[in-house]
Enzyme design. Structure first.
Site, PDB file in Angstrom:
ATOM      1  N   LYS A  32       0.850  -1.199   0.000  1.00 29.29           N
ATOM      2  CA  LYS A  32       0.000   0.000   0.000  1.00 29.29           C
ATOM      3  C   LYS A  32       0.879   1.240   0.000  1.00 29.29           C
ATOM      4  O   LYS A  32       1.761   1.387   0.842  1.00 29.29           O
ATOM      5  CB  LYS A  32      -0.915   0.034   1.228  1.00 29.29           C
ATOM      6  CG  LYS A  32      -1.901   1.200   1.154  1.00 29.29           C
ATOM      7  CD  LYS A  32      -2.749   1.310   2.404  1.00 29.29           C
ATOM      8  CE  LYS A  32      -2.033   2.123   3.445  1.00 29.29           C
ATOM      9  NZ  LYS A  32      -2.650   3.390   3.797  1.00 29.29           N
ATOM     10  N   ASP A  59      -3.447   4.381  -2.046  1.00 24.53           N
ATOM     11  CA  ASP A  59      -4.435   4.867  -1.066  1.00 24.53           C
ATOM     12  C   ASP A  59      -4.414   6.395  -1.021  1.00 24.53           C
ATOM     13  O   ASP A  59      -3.835   6.990  -0.126  1.00 24.53           O
ATOM     14  CB  ASP A  59      -4.060   4.260   0.299  1.00 24.53           C
ATOM     15  CG  ASP A  59      -4.985   4.668   1.424  1.00 24.53           C
ATOM     16  OD1 ASP A  59      -6.111   5.110   1.149  1.00 24.53           O
ATOM     17  OD2 ASP A  59      -4.573   4.515   2.590  1.00 24.53           O
ATOM     18  N   LYS A  61      -7.417   8.266  -1.565  1.00 22.76           N
ATOM     19  CA  LYS A  61      -8.728   8.721  -1.053  1.00 22.76           C
ATOM     20  C   LYS A  61      -9.252   9.973  -1.761  1.00 22.76           C
ATOM     21  O   LYS A  61      -9.461  11.019  -1.143  1.00 22.76           O
ATOM     22  CB  LYS A  61      -8.652   8.983   0.462  1.00 22.76           C
ATOM     23  CG  LYS A  61      -8.226   7.777   1.297  1.00 22.76           C
ATOM     24  CD  LYS A  61      -8.345   8.079   2.784  1.00 22.76           C
ATOM     25  CE  LYS A  61      -7.981   6.910   3.668  1.00 22.76           C
ATOM     26  NZ  LYS A  61      -6.551   6.607   3.716  1.00 22.76           N
ATOM     27  N   LEU A  62      -9.503   9.843  -3.069  1.00 17.08           N
ATOM     28  CA  LEU A  62      -9.944  11.016  -3.832  1.00 17.08           C
ATOM     29  C   LEU A  62     -11.340  11.482  -3.399  1.00 17.08           C
ATOM     30  O   LEU A  62     -12.205  10.676  -3.057  1.00 17.08           O
ATOM     31  CB  LEU A  62      -9.943  10.689  -5.339  1.00 17.08           C
ATOM     32  CG  LEU A  62      -8.580  10.841  -6.027  1.00 17.08           C
ATOM     33  CD1 LEU A  62      -7.598   9.787  -5.570  1.00 17.08           C
ATOM     34  CD2 LEU A  62      -8.740  10.802  -7.540  1.00 17.08           C
ATOM     35  N   HIS A  63     -11.540  12.797  -3.442  1.00 17.57           N
ATOM     36  CA  HIS A  63     -12.833  13.403  -3.088  1.00 17.57           C
ATOM     37  C   HIS A  63     -12.857  14.797  -3.709  1.00 17.57           C
ATOM     38  O   HIS A  63     -12.265  15.731  -3.181  1.00 17.57           O
ATOM     39  CB  HIS A  63     -12.971  13.482  -1.556  1.00 17.57           C
ATOM     40  CG  HIS A  63     -14.329  13.901  -1.092  1.00 17.57           C
ATOM     41  ND1 HIS A  63     -14.691  13.889   0.236  1.00 17.57           N
ATOM     42  CD2 HIS A  63     -15.416  14.341  -1.756  1.00 17.57           C
ATOM     43  CE1 HIS A  63     -15.948  14.298   0.363  1.00 17.57           C
ATOM     44  NE2 HIS A  63     -16.401  14.584  -0.834  1.00 17.57           N
ATOM     45  N   ASP A  64     -13.531  14.943  -4.854  1.00 14.73           N
ATOM     46  CA  ASP A  64     -13.587  16.242  -5.537  1.00 14.73           C
ATOM     47  C   ASP A  64     -14.797  16.189  -6.470  1.00 14.73           C
ATOM     48  O   ASP A  64     -15.579  15.246  -6.424  1.00 14.73           O
ATOM     49  CB  ASP A  64     -12.264  16.480  -6.292  1.00 14.73           C
ATOM     50  CG  ASP A  64     -11.943  17.966  -6.447  1.00 14.73           C
ATOM     51  OD1 ASP A  64     -12.867  18.749  -6.779  1.00 14.73           O
ATOM     52  OD2 ASP A  64     -10.779  18.345  -6.257  1.00 14.73           O
ATOM     53  N   PRO A  66     -17.002  15.442  -9.769  1.00 12.22           N
ATOM     54  CA  PRO A  66     -16.896  14.243 -10.613  1.00 12.22           C
ATOM     55  C   PRO A  66     -15.905  14.369 -11.761  1.00 12.22           C
ATOM     56  O   PRO A  66     -15.111  13.455 -12.003  1.00 12.22           O
ATOM     57  CB  PRO A  66     -18.336  14.062 -11.120  1.00 12.22           C
ATOM     58  CG  PRO A  66     -19.178  14.617 -10.025  1.00 12.22           C
ATOM     59  CD  PRO A  66     -18.416  15.809  -9.485  1.00 12.22           C
ATOM     60  N   THR A 119     -11.997   5.845  10.188  1.00 11.08           N
ATOM     61  CA  THR A 119     -12.043   5.266  11.536  1.00 11.08           C
ATOM     62  C   THR A 119     -11.628   6.287  12.592  1.00 11.08           C
ATOM     63  O   THR A 119     -11.830   6.072  13.776  1.00 11.08           O
ATOM     64  CB  THR A 119     -11.153   4.010  11.635  1.00 11.08           C
ATOM     65  OG1 THR A 119      -9.908   4.285  11.005  1.00 11.08           O
ATOM     66  CG2 THR A 119     -11.802   2.820  10.956  1.00 11.08           C
ATOM     67  N   ARG A 211       2.508  -0.800  10.935  1.00 11.69           N
ATOM     68  CA  ARG A 211       3.541  -0.872  11.967  1.00 11.69           C
ATOM     69  C   ARG A 211       3.844  -2.259  12.538  1.00 11.69           C
ATOM     70  O   ARG A 211       5.013  -2.517  12.843  1.00 11.69           O
ATOM     71  CB  ARG A 211       3.222   0.148  13.068  1.00 11.69           C
ATOM     72  CG  ARG A 211       3.460   1.575  12.584  1.00 11.69           C
ATOM     73  CD  ARG A 211       2.724   2.588  13.408  1.00 11.69           C
ATOM     74  NE  ARG A 211       1.266   2.480  13.217  1.00 11.69           N
ATOM     75  CZ  ARG A 211       0.388   3.265  13.802  1.00 11.69           C
ATOM     76  NH1 ARG A 211       0.788   4.203  14.633  1.00 11.69           N
ATOM     77  NH2 ARG A 211      -0.907   3.123  13.568  1.00 11.69           N
TER      78      ARG A 211
HETATM   79  O1  C5P Z   1       0.461   0.969  11.118  1.00 12.66           O
HETATM   80  P1  C5P Z   1      -0.948   0.496  10.947  1.00 12.66           P
HETATM   81  O2  C5P Z   1      -1.086  -1.010  10.857  1.00 12.66           O
HETATM   82  O3  C5P Z   1      -1.907   1.127  11.929  1.00 12.66           O
HETATM   83  O4  C5P Z   1      -1.322   1.046   9.487  1.00 12.66           O
HETATM   84  C1  C5P Z   1      -2.631   0.966   8.974  1.00 12.66           C
HETATM   85  C2  C5P Z   1      -2.679   1.632   7.648  1.00 12.66           C
HETATM   86  O5  C5P Z   1      -4.033   1.690   7.181  1.00 12.66           O
HETATM   87  C3  C5P Z   1      -2.196   3.085   7.629  1.00 12.66           C
HETATM   88  O6  C5P Z   1      -1.563   3.313   6.370  1.00 12.66           O
HETATM   89  C4  C5P Z   1      -3.472   3.906   7.742  1.00 12.66           C
HETATM   90  O7  C5P Z   1      -3.350   5.165   7.125  1.00 12.66           O
HETATM   91  C5  C5P Z   1      -4.447   3.027   6.983  1.00 12.66           C
HETATM   92  N1  C5P Z   1      -5.856   3.231   7.308  1.00 12.66           N
HETATM   93  C6  C5P Z   1      -6.360   3.058   8.584  1.00 12.66           C
HETATM   94  N2  C5P Z   1      -7.701   3.247   8.824  1.00 12.66           N
HETATM   95  C7  C5P Z   1      -8.519   3.602   7.815  1.00 12.66           C
HETATM   96  C8  C5P Z   1      -8.018   3.761   6.533  1.00 12.66           C
HETATM   97  C9  C5P Z   1      -6.663   3.567   6.302  1.00 12.66           C
HETATM   98  O8  C5P Z   1      -5.635   2.719   9.492  1.00 12.66           O
HETATM   99  N3  C5P Z   1      -9.822   3.750   8.062  1.00 12.66           N
END
Ligand code: C5P
Length: 232
Positions: A32, A59, A61-64, A66, A119, A211
């Site tokens: 990713k 990743d 995350k586009l938002h604009d 159409p 989230t 991580r």
């Molecule tokens: O390090 P970690 O396992 O928390 O990374 C999770 C990845 O998923 C990060 O790149 C974070 O930006 C992404 N992400 C997230 N929650 C979302 C969407 C994307 O943690 N709702």
């Protein structure tokens, strides 16, 4: 596409990213690329990682409006990414335009998935800042259904929501789920976490793991442990 582990390469430079990827000699993890790395290194980072044989989830995350999203998606499609995403909040018109932009002249296209509610957004912030007063779980399901109706392939969500998304949108509608931690590892800033094995049991199609792999003393071993638990 079967179940797979996607490694979130949340690094600030190409040098750090390649130092990390160089450790993988026996396998080619699904990678990713997020905003940090993409904005630091530009589209070339996508081409370089792709050239090494990795699948890529871009990743951004586009938002604009159409038209803008359609044209931006056409550029991402030309980069040959495997999965890309947008905010379902951009509306049905934006999601349909995105699919049009993404579809190549030969009819093929990368998978397109939607972010429902981030989230990091909770019920209180959604009501106070966005003026959305429905229960957040219902908002997430409604946005998932909108994404499905627009023709998208799935959503990003918590593993804890994967079962409900599949029940509402069908088993073929993909759930790509971050928020994964080993039972014995640090949670960090993630709040609602599951282990890879729990994510599998809950029906996630892809787990996005950052991580627990990137910050591990032995990233290859941590990746293998994820695959072992999630894919089996
Ligand atoms: O390090 P970690 O396992 O928390 O990374 C999770 C990845 O998923 C990060 O790149 C974070 O930006 C992404 N992400 C997230 N929650 C979302 C969407 C994307 O943690 N709702």
């Amino acid at each position: 596409m079967g179940k797979d582990v996607i490694v979130a390469c949340d690094f600030a430079s190409a040098a750090q990213t390649f130092a990390f990827l160089d450790r993988f000699t026996a396998e080619k993890p699904f990678v990713k690329i997020g905003m940090e790395l993409f904005y630091a290194e530009g589209p070339d980072i996508v081409r370089r990682i792709k050239a090494r044989g990795h699948k890529i989830f871009l990743d951004l995350k586009l938002h604009d409006i159409p038209n803008t999203v359609k044209k931006a998606m056409a550029v991402l499609s030309g980069l040959d990414v495997d999965v890309c995403n947008l905010h379902a909040a951009g509306t049905d018109a934006m999601m349909r335009a995105a699919l049009e932009g993404l579809t190549r002249p030969d009819g093929t296209r990368p998978l397109l998935i939607a972010v429902t509610q981030l989230t990091s957004t909770d019920q209180q912030a959604m009501e106070r800042d966005l003026w959305i007063r429905e229960p957040i779980d219902e908002v997430v399901m409604h946005y998932a259904e909108n994404a499905k109706a627009a023709g998208l392939d799935g959503v990003v969500c918590s593993p804890l929501e994967a079962g409900k998304v599949h029940a509402r949108c069908g088993d073929a509608f993909l759930t790509v789920t971050p928020g994964v931690r080993f039972a014995d590892s640090a949670v960090g800033d993630q709040k609602r976490v599951t282990t890879p094995a729990q994510a599998k049991a809950l029906g996630s199609d892809y787990i996005v793991v950052g991580r627990p792999i990137t910050a591990s003393g032995d990233p290859v071993e941590a990746y293998r442990r994820c695959v072992q638990e999630f894919v089996g």
